[in-house]
Write a protein that holds these residues in place. Structure first.
Motif, PDB file in Angstrom:
ATOM      1  N   TRP A 136       0.825  -1.212   0.000  1.00  0.00           N
ATOM      2  CA  TRP A 136       0.000   0.000   0.000  1.00  0.00           C
ATOM      3  C   TRP A 136       0.858   1.261   0.000  1.00  0.00           C
ATOM      4  N   VAL A 137       0.369   2.295  -0.638  1.00  0.00           N
ATOM      5  CA  VAL A 137       0.951   3.626  -0.481  1.00  0.00           C
ATOM      6  C   VAL A 137       0.511   4.182   0.869  1.00  0.00           C
ATOM      7  N   THR A 138      -0.788   4.055   1.151  1.00  0.00           N
ATOM      8  CA  THR A 138      -1.339   4.386   2.465  1.00  0.00           C
ATOM      9  C   THR A 138      -2.080   3.161   2.965  1.00  0.00           C
ATOM     10  N   GLU A 139      -1.542   2.540   3.993  1.00  0.00           N
ATOM     11  CA  GLU A 139      -2.131   1.312   4.503  1.00  0.00           C
ATOM     12  C   GLU A 139      -3.491   1.600   5.144  1.00  0.00           C
ATOM     13  N   PRO A 140      -4.508   0.789   4.833  1.00  0.00           N
ATOM     14  CA  PRO A 140      -5.833   1.052   5.406  1.00  0.00           C
ATOM     15  C   PRO A 140      -5.870   0.780   6.904  1.00  0.00           C
ATOM     16  N   THR A 141      -6.673   1.555   7.599  1.00  0.00           N
ATOM     17  CA  THR A 141      -6.895   1.327   9.036  1.00  0.00           C
ATOM     18  C   THR A 141      -8.304   0.816   9.296  1.00  0.00           C
ATOM     19  N   LYS A 142      -9.127   0.803   8.256  1.00  0.00           N
ATOM     20  CA  LYS A 142     -10.512   0.346   8.372  1.00  0.00           C
ATOM     21  C   LYS A 142     -10.798  -0.618   7.228  1.00  0.00           C
ATOM     22  N   ALA A 143     -11.440  -1.744   7.541  1.00  0.00           N
ATOM     23  CA  ALA A 143     -11.717  -2.741   6.508  1.00  0.00           C
ATOM     24  C   ALA A 143     -12.935  -2.361   5.677  1.00  0.00           C
TER      25      ALA A 143
END
Length: 649
Positions: A43-50
């Motif tokens: 990821w460029v910006t890793e998700p914090t919410k699924a």
């Protein structure tokens, strides 16, 4: 772009077996899918919410994540030392061509073509229609669009101009990427005249067209046409991947609807990447460096997911095959490719195995080849009847001396990856003929009656899936959220309506019997034509069969079978076969089926993906004036030839 390093976490982040994975999802789906997102994708910006449920019943996966799907499919494998591994093996018996394209070579061509498109004005969010046969440039075009954040819409090569125009109008593309021709075993099909006619019909005309010139036929280019090879020659440097949101559209793929405006199924970027990569080790048991041969077409969802995106996301080599299961040159074609490319998993349609069986009933051609690399045979695209399952299992065992699992799997354009299968990477369940085994992790399958009430195990009903659907499934209908809701989500609150009927047995196995309109009412008794069809197909003289329900003044509906005899049954008396089939159905199902009508025919009308046109045949048999013929029909002449037979009362 900043990405995490690619990790092979099949055993580290997946539970040890199927039951454990299902339990983990049930207890904490948010945590489970975030773990899969982080382990399978960079990821460029890793998700914090699924999952974002704020707009239910429409859900969005990994809403705060950012990535590029093309980077995950190519760049990271090159960076991590897989540049010399074959990414795509192009195998074209119709042009006598076999060519291996490494991940490094694919990265070079994709990034340069993406720059060429960018130089012509294609940017993030633009649409690009791809109208191509099974050639490597089709994969390059798809991945180049993904690299730019442009949304591709692949239309099956050779589609009629009017159908292509409908899809051009609906997506309003900046560009169309096509080729001079398609090559089949007995002819060369010129694409450019059909494309020109489609553009002429369409109101939303593309700004330019890119044409791949093929040696079998080179076409003249118009004022807005660009030559693919010349574009690449003029573009020595590639372009970096563009960051997109996980919820941004990756592609639009149209269903083969029979009437009205086609539904453009929207696939998102992040959820689809996670689900595709997750499915490779989980469902197919494949690891980086393995080889997968999916004998489909990039115009279908199977081709999107298991020829292009899933194998490449997982670091697997994908065989891109331009040919048929028979006739290019014979019924051993698939198995020659399996031997030559050391294929570990082969994926095709039940129809393909039926035509192989018709030409080579004892599997003599299959047995000529060394299939020692093969671990599993996956079949999907239509219901796998028990007879075809049992024949394929038997012949593969004879050819290899091993127990090769034949894995029925059931899914739809809308779901993007299998709803049910035998998940070979988790737990290999005992196979049951007629069943696509169990729901894959994330799919909560239930059976209900028309009122939405759950039905007992073993009782047939409507197949529904509890919301939210897992990542990788459709995000919406292109440009029409309301149509998405009304078509799929409105029938039962909190559930996705599959449109298929079937049942769950006491072990939790799913049996898909057919579309809901293939359930007939015979004198008040609801019967599945799929069950009758399975009995008919079990007769040794039968190569293919379709059972439809037709109108009857007394009973409401009665079943009618259309049967293609196998080559080995040439000496059989058709009247004897008919009598035996009627007796067989009476024995297996009972007189309640009122099964008396069997017609021996030379062929059954199908879509290009192998689905038999049961609804169309039923409408003709019932005397409807305007039967719905899908644009995806393989050979209209087969249906025309059946007209007189079907019209007989």
């Amino acid at each position: 772009m900043r990405h995490n390093s690619f990790m092979n976490t099949t055993t580290e982040n997946s539970a040890a077996n199927y039951d454990e994975v299902v339990t983990r999802i049930a207890e904490d789906p948010e945590r489970f899918w975030l773990e899969q997102a982080k382990s399978h994708i960079d990821w460029v910006t890793e998700p914090t919410k699924a999952v974002d449920d704020s707009n239910a019943p429409i859900y969005r996966w990994f809403p705060d994540g950012e990535l590029n799907v093309c980077f995950n499919a190519i760049d990271r494998h090159v960076a991590n030392g897989r540049g010399d591994q074959a990414a795509i093996i192009y195998d074209s018996p119709v042009t006598n061509t076999v060519r291996s394209i490494t991940y490094a070579e694919l990265l070079d061509e994709v990034s340069r073509f993406a720059r060429a498109l960018s130089d012509k004005g294609v940017t993030k969010g633009d649409r690009v229609v791809i109208y191509m046969p099974m050639i490597p440039e089709a994969a390059v075009a798809m991945l180049a669009c993904a690299r730019l954040g442009a949304i591709h819409s692949v239309v099956f090569g050779g589609f009629a101009p009017n159908e292509l125009a409908v899809r051009i109008d609906d997506t309003a593309p900046k560009a169309v990427i096509s080729t001079s021709c398609g090559v089949e075993k007995s002819r060369v099909l010129e694409y450019k005249p059909m494309l020109d006619e489609a553009v002429e019909i369409a109101a939303n005309k593309p700004e330019f067209t890119v044409i791949v010139q093929r040696d079998e036929h080179r076409c003249e280019l118009g004022e807005t046409d660009l030559d693919y090879a010349e574009l690449l020659d003029q573009t020595p440097e590639g372009i970096d991947p563009v960051t997109v949101k996980a919820t941004d559209e990756l592609y639009v793929l149209y269903t083969s609807g029979t009437t009205g405006k086609p539904k453009g199924i929207v696939r998102d970027s992040g959820g689809y990447a996670v689900a595709s990569a997750f499915s490779m080790p989980t469902v197919f048991g494949l690891q980086p460096g393995d080889t997968m041969f999916t004998a489909s077409d990039v115009g279908w969802v199977v081709g999107h997911t298991y020829i292009i995106y899933a194998p490449l996301l997982a670091g697997v080599t994908s065989v891109l095959y331009e040919g048929k299961p028979v006739g290019t040159p014979d019924a051993g074609a698939f198995f020659r490719a399996i031997e030559q490319h050391k294929v570990n998993v082969h994926f095709t349609a039940p129809t393909a195995m039926r035509v192989v069986r018709k030409e080579d009933p004892n599997g003599e051609l299959m047995k000529k080849y060394d299939l020692s690399s093969l671990r599993a045979e996956f079949l999907a695209g239509e219901r796998l009847d028990p007879d075809t399952y049992e024949w394929t299992t038997k012949i593969l065992a004879e050819a290899t001396g091993r127990d090769i699992p034949v894995v029925d799997n059931w899914w739809q354009t809308e779901t993007g990856w299998p709803i049910t299968a035998n998940p070979l990477g988790l737990t290999r369940f005992p196979l049951k003929a007629g069943s696509s085994t169990k729901p894959n992790p994330g799919f909560q399958v239930e059976i209900v009656d028309p009122g939405g009430k759950p039905v007992p195990a073993g009782e047939e009903g409507l197949i529904v899936i509890k919301l939210p659907l897992p990542p990788g499934t459709m995000a919406t209908v292109w440009g029409d959220d309301e149509r998405f809701i009304s078509s799929y989500l409105a029938a039962f609150d909190g559930y996705y309506l599959t449109g298929d009927s079937g049942y769950l047995d006491e072990d939790g196995y799913v049996f898909v019997m057919g579309r809901t309109d293939d359930v007939i009412n015979v004198a008040g008794h609801r019967l599945s034509t799929g069950i009758i069809e399975a009995v008919v197909a079990s007769h040794p003289a039968v190569a293919e069969a379709a059972v439809i329900g037709v109108h009857d003044d007394v009973k409401g509906q009665i079943p009618r079978a259309l049967v293609v005899l196998g080559d080995s049954a040439e000496a059989a008396d058709p009247n004897t076969v008919i009598d035996e089939l009627v007796a067989l159905v009476r024995k297996e199902i009972g007189p309640v089926a009122a099964f008396k009508r069997v017609d021996i025919v030379s062929g059954l009308p199908k879509t290009r993906s192998g689905k038999i046109l049961r609804k169309t045949m039923r409408q003709i048999a019932d005397g409807e004036n305007d039967p719905a013929v899908p644009s995806t029909i393989e050979d209209r002449s087969v249906l025309d030839d059946l007209g007189a037979v079907l019209s007989r009362s």
